[in-house]
Scaffold this motif. Structure first.
Motif, PDB file in Angstrom:
ATOM      1  N   ASP A  63      48.567 100.335 -46.639  1.00  0.00           N
ATOM      2  CA  ASP A  63      49.267  99.377 -45.787  1.00  0.00           C
ATOM      3  C   ASP A  63      50.317 100.104 -44.963  1.00  0.00           C
ATOM      4  OD1 ASP A  63      51.694  99.470 -47.504  1.00  0.00           O
ATOM      5  OD2 ASP A  63      50.508  98.259 -48.890  1.00  0.00           O
ATOM      6  N   TYR A  64      50.816  99.389 -43.978  1.00  0.00           N
ATOM      7  CA  TYR A  64      51.679  99.993 -42.951  1.00  0.00           C
ATOM      8  C   TYR A  64      52.658  98.927 -42.484  1.00  0.00           C
ATOM      9  CZ  TYR A  64      52.591 102.332 -38.397  1.00  0.00           C
ATOM     10  OH  TYR A  64      53.152 102.929 -37.307  1.00  0.00           O
ATOM     11  N   SER A  65      53.939  99.162 -42.705  1.00  0.00           N
ATOM     12  CA  SER A  65      54.981  98.214 -42.326  1.00  0.00           C
ATOM     13  C   SER A  65      55.714  98.724 -41.087  1.00  0.00           C
ATOM     14  CB  SER A  65      55.976  98.034 -43.482  1.00  0.00           C
ATOM     15  OG  SER A  65      57.134  97.345 -43.046  1.00  0.00           O
ATOM     16  N   VAL A  66      55.991  97.813 -40.167  1.00  0.00           N
ATOM     17  CA  VAL A  66      56.709  98.162 -38.940  1.00  0.00           C
ATOM     18  C   VAL A  66      57.867  97.183 -38.746  1.00  0.00           C
ATOM     19  CG1 VAL A  66      56.571  98.453 -36.444  1.00  0.00           C
ATOM     20  CG2 VAL A  66      54.592  99.012 -37.873  1.00  0.00           C
ATOM     21  N   LYS A  67      59.056  97.721 -38.548  1.00  0.00           N
ATOM     22  CA  LYS A  67      60.232  96.880 -38.268  1.00  0.00           C
ATOM     23  C   LYS A  67      60.899  97.406 -37.001  1.00  0.00           C
ATOM     24  CE  LYS A  67      64.591  95.147 -40.189  1.00  0.00           C
ATOM     25  NZ  LYS A  67      64.199  93.722 -40.044  1.00  0.00           N
ATOM     26  N   ARG A  68      61.243  96.503 -36.095  1.00  0.00           N
ATOM     27  CA  ARG A  68      61.890  96.891 -34.843  1.00  0.00           C
ATOM     28  C   ARG A  68      63.315  96.339 -34.798  1.00  0.00           C
ATOM     29  NH1 ARG A  68      59.162  98.881 -30.508  1.00  0.00           N
ATOM     30  NH2 ARG A  68      56.946  99.295 -30.825  1.00  0.00           N
ATOM     31  N   ILE A  69      64.245  97.178 -34.345  1.00  0.00           N
ATOM     32  CA  ILE A  69      65.651  96.799 -34.242  1.00  0.00           C
ATOM     33  C   ILE A  69      66.169  97.232 -32.871  1.00  0.00           C
ATOM     34  CG2 ILE A  69      67.963  97.078 -35.215  1.00  0.00           C
ATOM     35  CD1 ILE A  69      66.712  97.797 -37.864  1.00  0.00           C
ATOM     36  N   PRO A  70      66.900  96.382 -32.160  1.00  0.00           N
ATOM     37  CA  PRO A  70      67.470  96.792 -30.875  1.00  0.00           C
ATOM     38  C   PRO A  70      68.373  98.017 -31.023  1.00  0.00           C
ATOM     39  CG  PRO A  70      67.635  94.424 -31.154  1.00  0.00           C
ATOM     40  CD  PRO A  70      67.189  94.968 -32.481  1.00  0.00           C
ATOM     41  N   LEU A  71      68.293  98.917 -30.073  1.00  0.00           N
ATOM     42  CA  LEU A  71      69.141 100.111 -30.096  1.00  0.00           C
ATOM     43  C   LEU A  71      70.626  99.750 -30.153  1.00  0.00           C
ATOM     44  CD1 LEU A  71      67.393 102.436 -27.497  1.00  0.00           C
ATOM     45  CD2 LEU A  71      67.816 102.971 -29.903  1.00  0.00           C
ATOM     46  N   SER A  72      70.986  98.636 -29.557  1.00  0.00           N
ATOM     47  CA  SER A  72      72.385  98.231 -29.510  1.00  0.00           C
ATOM     48  C   SER A  72      72.962  97.931 -30.889  1.00  0.00           C
ATOM     49  CB  SER A  72      72.543  96.999 -28.613  1.00  0.00           C
ATOM     50  OG  SER A  72      71.770  95.912 -29.111  1.00  0.00           O
ATOM     51  N   LYS A  73      72.087  97.692 -31.891  1.00  0.00           N
ATOM     52  CA  LYS A  73      72.553  97.380 -33.245  1.00  0.00           C
ATOM     53  C   LYS A  73      72.618  98.610 -34.158  1.00  0.00           C
ATOM     54  CE  LYS A  73      70.997  92.567 -33.319  1.00  0.00           C
ATOM     55  NZ  LYS A  73      70.232  91.531 -34.073  1.00  0.00           N
ATOM     56  N   ILE A  74      72.105  99.744 -33.669  1.00  0.00           N
ATOM     57  CA  ILE A  74      72.036 100.955 -34.480  1.00  0.00           C
ATOM     58  C   ILE A  74      73.336 101.747 -34.360  1.00  0.00           C
ATOM     59  CG2 ILE A  74      70.800 103.124 -34.830  1.00  0.00           C
ATOM     60  CD1 ILE A  74      69.163 100.706 -35.614  1.00  0.00           C
ATOM     61  N   ARG A  75      73.794 102.314 -35.459  1.00  0.00           N
ATOM     62  CA  ARG A  75      74.976 103.183 -35.431  1.00  0.00           C
ATOM     63  C   ARG A  75      74.748 104.315 -34.424  1.00  0.00           C
ATOM     64  NH1 ARG A  75      74.644 104.819 -41.394  1.00  0.00           N
ATOM     65  NH2 ARG A  75      75.876 106.571 -40.635  1.00  0.00           N
TER      66      ARG A  75
ATOM     67  N   ARG B 165      61.662 100.134 -24.499  1.00  0.00           N
ATOM     68  CA  ARG B 165      61.926  98.797 -25.026  1.00  0.00           C
ATOM     69  C   ARG B 165      63.339  98.668 -25.579  1.00  0.00           C
ATOM     70  NH1 ARG B 165      56.815  96.648 -28.510  1.00  0.00           N
ATOM     71  NH2 ARG B 165      58.386  95.037 -28.882  1.00  0.00           N
ATOM     72  N   GLU B 166      64.079  99.770 -25.580  1.00  0.00           N
ATOM     73  CA  GLU B 166      65.440  99.818 -26.115  1.00  0.00           C
ATOM     74  C   GLU B 166      65.470  99.331 -27.570  1.00  0.00           C
ATOM     75  OE1 GLU B 166      68.025  97.723 -23.434  1.00  0.00           O
ATOM     76  OE2 GLU B 166      68.017  99.366 -21.984  1.00  0.00           O
ATOM     77  N   GLU B 167      64.565  99.916 -28.358  1.00  0.00           N
ATOM     78  CA  GLU B 167      64.442  99.578 -29.771  1.00  0.00           C
ATOM     79  C   GLU B 167      64.188 100.839 -30.587  1.00  0.00           C
ATOM     80  OE1 GLU B 167      62.347  95.149 -29.709  1.00  0.00           O
ATOM     81  OE2 GLU B 167      61.091  96.942 -29.709  1.00  0.00           O
ATOM     82  N   VAL B 168      64.465 100.741 -31.881  1.00  0.00           N
ATOM     83  CA  VAL B 168      63.977 101.743 -32.809  1.00  0.00           C
ATOM     84  C   VAL B 168      62.875 101.089 -33.635  1.00  0.00           C
ATOM     85  CG1 VAL B 168      66.165 102.986 -32.917  1.00  0.00           C
ATOM     86  CG2 VAL B 168      65.685 101.223 -34.606  1.00  0.00           C
ATOM     87  N   GLU B 169      61.882 101.867 -33.959  1.00  0.00           N
ATOM     88  CA  GLU B 169      60.771 101.388 -34.769  1.00  0.00           C
ATOM     89  C   GLU B 169      60.822 102.105 -36.115  1.00  0.00           C
ATOM     90  OE1 GLU B 169      56.773 100.669 -32.979  1.00  0.00           O
ATOM     91  OE2 GLU B 169      56.151 102.185 -34.441  1.00  0.00           O
ATOM     92  N   LEU B 170      60.925 101.332 -37.187  1.00  0.00           N
ATOM     93  CA  LEU B 170      60.975 101.863 -38.545  1.00  0.00           C
ATOM     94  C   LEU B 170      59.623 101.637 -39.202  1.00  0.00           C
ATOM     95  CD1 LEU B 170      64.418 100.288 -39.552  1.00  0.00           C
ATOM     96  CD2 LEU B 170      63.998 102.458 -38.354  1.00  0.00           C
ATOM     97  N   GLN B 171      59.073 102.674 -39.781  1.00  0.00           N
ATOM     98  CA  GLN B 171      57.712 102.610 -40.286  1.00  0.00           C
ATOM     99  C   GLN B 171      57.645 103.084 -41.739  1.00  0.00           C
ATOM    100  OE1 GLN B 171      55.715 105.250 -37.593  1.00  0.00           O
ATOM    101  NE2 GLN B 171      56.221 104.035 -35.785  1.00  0.00           N
ATOM    102  N   LEU B 172      56.909 102.341 -42.568  1.00  0.00           N
ATOM    103  CA  LEU B 172      56.606 102.735 -43.939  1.00  0.00           C
ATOM    104  C   LEU B 172      55.097 102.654 -44.115  1.00  0.00           C
ATOM    105  CD1 LEU B 172      59.354 100.796 -45.967  1.00  0.00           C
ATOM    106  CD2 LEU B 172      59.403 103.180 -45.207  1.00  0.00           C
ATOM    107  N   LYS B 173      54.486 103.762 -44.482  1.00  0.00           N
ATOM    108  CA  LYS B 173      53.038 103.817 -44.623  1.00  0.00           C
ATOM    109  C   LYS B 173      52.681 104.234 -46.043  1.00  0.00           C
ATOM    110  CE  LYS B 173      50.911 105.532 -41.135  1.00  0.00           C
ATOM    111  NZ  LYS B 173      50.402 106.498 -40.135  1.00  0.00           N
TER     112      LYS B 173
END
Length: 224
Positions: free
Chosen positions: A57-69, A174-182
């Motif tokens: 399985d493969y999980s993807v989470k996206r968060i706006p860059l503006s929310k990242i430290r 897209r001004e996002e970070v993509e976090l992935q767990l595979k």
């Protein structure tokens, strides 16, 4: 996984609302695409030489860059490392960590990562052992690949084995970070017939919920 079944159902997925949020914000894809890079990787070929069928399985989470430290976006590799630290030191792994601590921590595993402080500050370099159940096999700026399924003290091919990849990608467009767990879980011993991985359907579903929990709670460490 029997341990995970009880703890996840009774503790981490306590409400329908929480489950709905996790599903929406941390979607899971299963199975992996036939073209996924993991199937042709050196580590997969080395650790599953018979190409035995895998639970995947493969999980993807996206968060706006503006929310990242912002300091995590300055140097390549910092975002991935902090995501990895957040996963192991965070709330989502706390119950399993305490269980493994109780069961396996001792003089023979004293050189491994056990405490939340150790897990929150480690550099997760190649060869790092985590709570006597995970081993860092490879570290790049964008991904940390971990062997799972059994004690890292058991190095040969084994009945319970697998690869777990923690990775990030910065999407400037897209001004996002993509976090992935595979996850790719299999038996590496001998030859297993068929196409089904080692987990029955109910266990696969629980594993996907656990991955969602890991993804969500690990992401908290990246936020302002």
């Amino acid at each position: 996984m029997g341990f995970l079944r009880t703890t996840i159902l009774t503790g981490l997925l306590g409400t329908t609302g929480a489950a709905a949020y996790l599903a929406a914000k941390n979607p899971v894809i299963s199975p992996l695409a036939a073209t996924d890079a993991i199937w042709s990787s050196r580590l997969y070929k080395q650790h599953n030489p018979s190409r035995n069928p895998a639970t995947q399985d493969y999980s993807v989470k996206r968060i706006p860059l503006s929310k990242i430290r912002p300091e995590l976006l300055q140097k390549e590799g910092d975002l991935t490392l902090e995501f990895c630290r957040g996963l192991w030191s965070g709330w989502g792994y706390a119950i399993q960590r305490k269980y493994l601590d109780y069961k396996w921590r001792g003089p023979e595993t004293a050189n491994q990562l056990w405490t939340s402080q150790q897990l929150a500050t480690s550099n997760y370099d190649k060869g790092t052992f985590i709570t006597d159940h995970f081993e860092v096999l490879e570290k790049t700026p964008n991904a940390i690949t971990i062997r799972c399924g059994d004690s890292p003290r058991n190095q040969p091919l084994r009945g319970s084995d697998g690869l777990f990849i923690i990775s990030t990608k910065i999407d400037r467009e897209r001004e996002e970070v993509e976090l992935q767990l595979k996850s790719c879980l299999y038996s590496s011993q001998g030859t297993v017939s068929g196409v089904k991985g080692p987990m029955p359907p109910w266990m696969e579903e629980l594993h996907q919920w656990y991955v969602r929990i890991w993804s969500e709670t690990a992401s908290w460490k990246l936020l302002k």
